[in-house]
Write a protein that holds these residues in place. Sequence first.
Motif, PDB file in Angstrom:
ATOM      1  N   LEU A   1       7.538  -0.695 -25.855  1.00 11.80           N
ATOM      2  CA  LEU A   1       6.925  -1.346 -24.703  1.00 11.80           C
ATOM      3  C   LEU A   1       5.489  -1.659 -25.065  1.00 11.80           C
ATOM      4  N   THR A   2       5.051  -2.875 -24.782  1.00 12.44           N
ATOM      5  CA  THR A   2       3.697  -3.313 -25.128  1.00 12.44           C
ATOM      6  C   THR A   2       3.071  -3.982 -23.911  1.00 12.44           C
ATOM      7  N   ALA A   3       1.770  -3.740 -23.728  1.00 15.74           N
ATOM      8  CA  ALA A   3       1.027  -4.377 -22.637  1.00 15.74           C
ATOM      9  C   ALA A   3      -0.394  -4.631 -23.101  1.00 15.74           C
ATOM     10  N   THR A   4      -1.062  -5.557 -22.428  1.00 16.80           N
ATOM     11  CA  THR A   4      -2.468  -5.811 -22.715  1.00 16.80           C
ATOM     12  C   THR A   4      -3.308  -5.420 -21.500  1.00 16.80           C
ATOM     13  N   PHE A   5      -4.553  -5.032 -21.794  1.00 14.05           N
ATOM     14  CA  PHE A   5      -5.494  -4.593 -20.770  1.00 14.05           C
ATOM     15  C   PHE A   5      -6.802  -5.338 -20.933  1.00 14.05           C
ATOM     16  N   GLU A   6      -7.456  -5.633 -19.803  1.00 14.03           N
ATOM     17  CA  GLU A   6      -8.725  -6.354 -19.839  1.00 14.03           C
ATOM     18  C   GLU A   6      -9.865  -5.499 -20.365  1.00 14.03           C
ATOM     19  N   THR A   7      -9.754  -4.162 -20.230  1.00 13.95           N
ATOM     20  CA  THR A   7     -10.844  -3.289 -20.675  1.00 13.95           C
ATOM     21  C   THR A   7     -10.317  -2.162 -21.549  1.00 13.95           C
ATOM     22  N   ARG A   8     -11.186  -1.690 -22.411  1.00 11.41           N
ATOM     23  CA  ARG A   8     -10.853  -0.532 -23.239  1.00 11.41           C
ATOM     24  C   ARG A   8     -10.583   0.678 -22.362  1.00 11.41           C
ATOM     25  N   ARG A   9     -11.357   0.818 -21.269  1.00 10.30           N
ATOM     26  CA  ARG A   9     -11.184   1.960 -20.366  1.00 10.30           C
ATOM     27  C   ARG A   9      -9.766   2.003 -19.805  1.00 10.30           C
ATOM     28  N   GLU A  10      -9.236   0.867 -19.337  1.00  7.78           N
ATOM     29  CA  GLU A  10      -7.878   0.836 -18.802  1.00  7.78           C
ATOM     30  C   GLU A  10      -6.855   1.239 -19.867  1.00  7.78           C
ATOM     31  N   ALA A  11      -7.030   0.758 -21.079  1.00  4.28           N
ATOM     32  CA  ALA A  11      -6.120   1.114 -22.171  1.00  4.28           C
ATOM     33  C   ALA A  11      -6.189   2.605 -22.468  1.00  4.28           C
ATOM     34  N   GLU A  12      -7.398   3.152 -22.550  1.00  2.00           N
ATOM     35  CA  GLU A  12      -7.555   4.576 -22.851  1.00  2.00           C
ATOM     36  C   GLU A  12      -7.011   5.458 -21.734  1.00  2.00           C
ATOM     37  N   MET A  13      -7.224   5.060 -20.490  1.00  6.28           N
ATOM     38  CA  MET A  13      -6.701   5.838 -19.361  1.00  6.28           C
ATOM     39  C   MET A  13      -5.169   5.834 -19.365  1.00  6.28           C
ATOM     40  N   THR A  14      -4.576   4.721 -19.737  1.00  4.83           N
ATOM     41  CA  THR A  14      -3.122   4.642 -19.836  1.00  4.83           C
ATOM     42  C   THR A  14      -2.608   5.611 -20.885  1.00  4.83           C
ATOM     43  N   VAL A  15      -3.228   5.608 -22.050  1.00  2.62           N
ATOM     44  CA  VAL A  15      -2.799   6.497 -23.127  1.00  2.62           C
ATOM     45  C   VAL A  15      -2.936   7.957 -22.701  1.00  2.62           C
TER      46      VAL A  15
ATOM     47  N   GLU B   1      -0.129   1.183 -13.209  1.00  2.00           N
ATOM     48  CA  GLU B   1      -1.237   1.917 -12.580  1.00  2.00           C
ATOM     49  C   GLU B   1      -2.590   1.447 -13.091  1.00  2.00           C
ATOM     50  N   PHE B   2      -2.666   1.132 -14.369  1.00  5.71           N
ATOM     51  CA  PHE B   2      -3.937   0.728 -14.961  1.00  5.71           C
ATOM     52  C   PHE B   2      -4.018  -0.774 -15.220  1.00  5.71           C
TER      53      PHE B   2
END
Length: 102
Positions: free
Chosen positions: A5-19, A93-94
């Motif tokens: 599963l792959t997704a893109t995020f507008e901010t590094r923060r959103e990506a890090e919070m997801t992880v 969520e993110f």
Amino acid sequence: MGTTLTATFETRREAEMTVERLVQEHGIERTDVFIAAEGEENSAGEELAGSDAEAGEPSPEPRDDAPLDGAVSVSVDIEDDAKAAKVREAFAEFHADDVTEA
């Protein structure tokens, strides 16, 4: 057979919070999660957030050097359908964009 599963995020923060949500709360192995700039250039996302944004007082001088060169991509290799559902929930969520499954 597994899926990615792959997704893109507008901010590094959103990506890090997801992880962090996936690893700490849903038991996804960190070695099954991958983060990368969507394009060829290093990127902190498309807009400032988290530690890339200006801090409150007292703080060192504001920074304006965060590389905003495109979205941040998160992909997760997963074998379990129940965990795949948790990945999709965390993506939503993110505020993930362009969620794909391969």
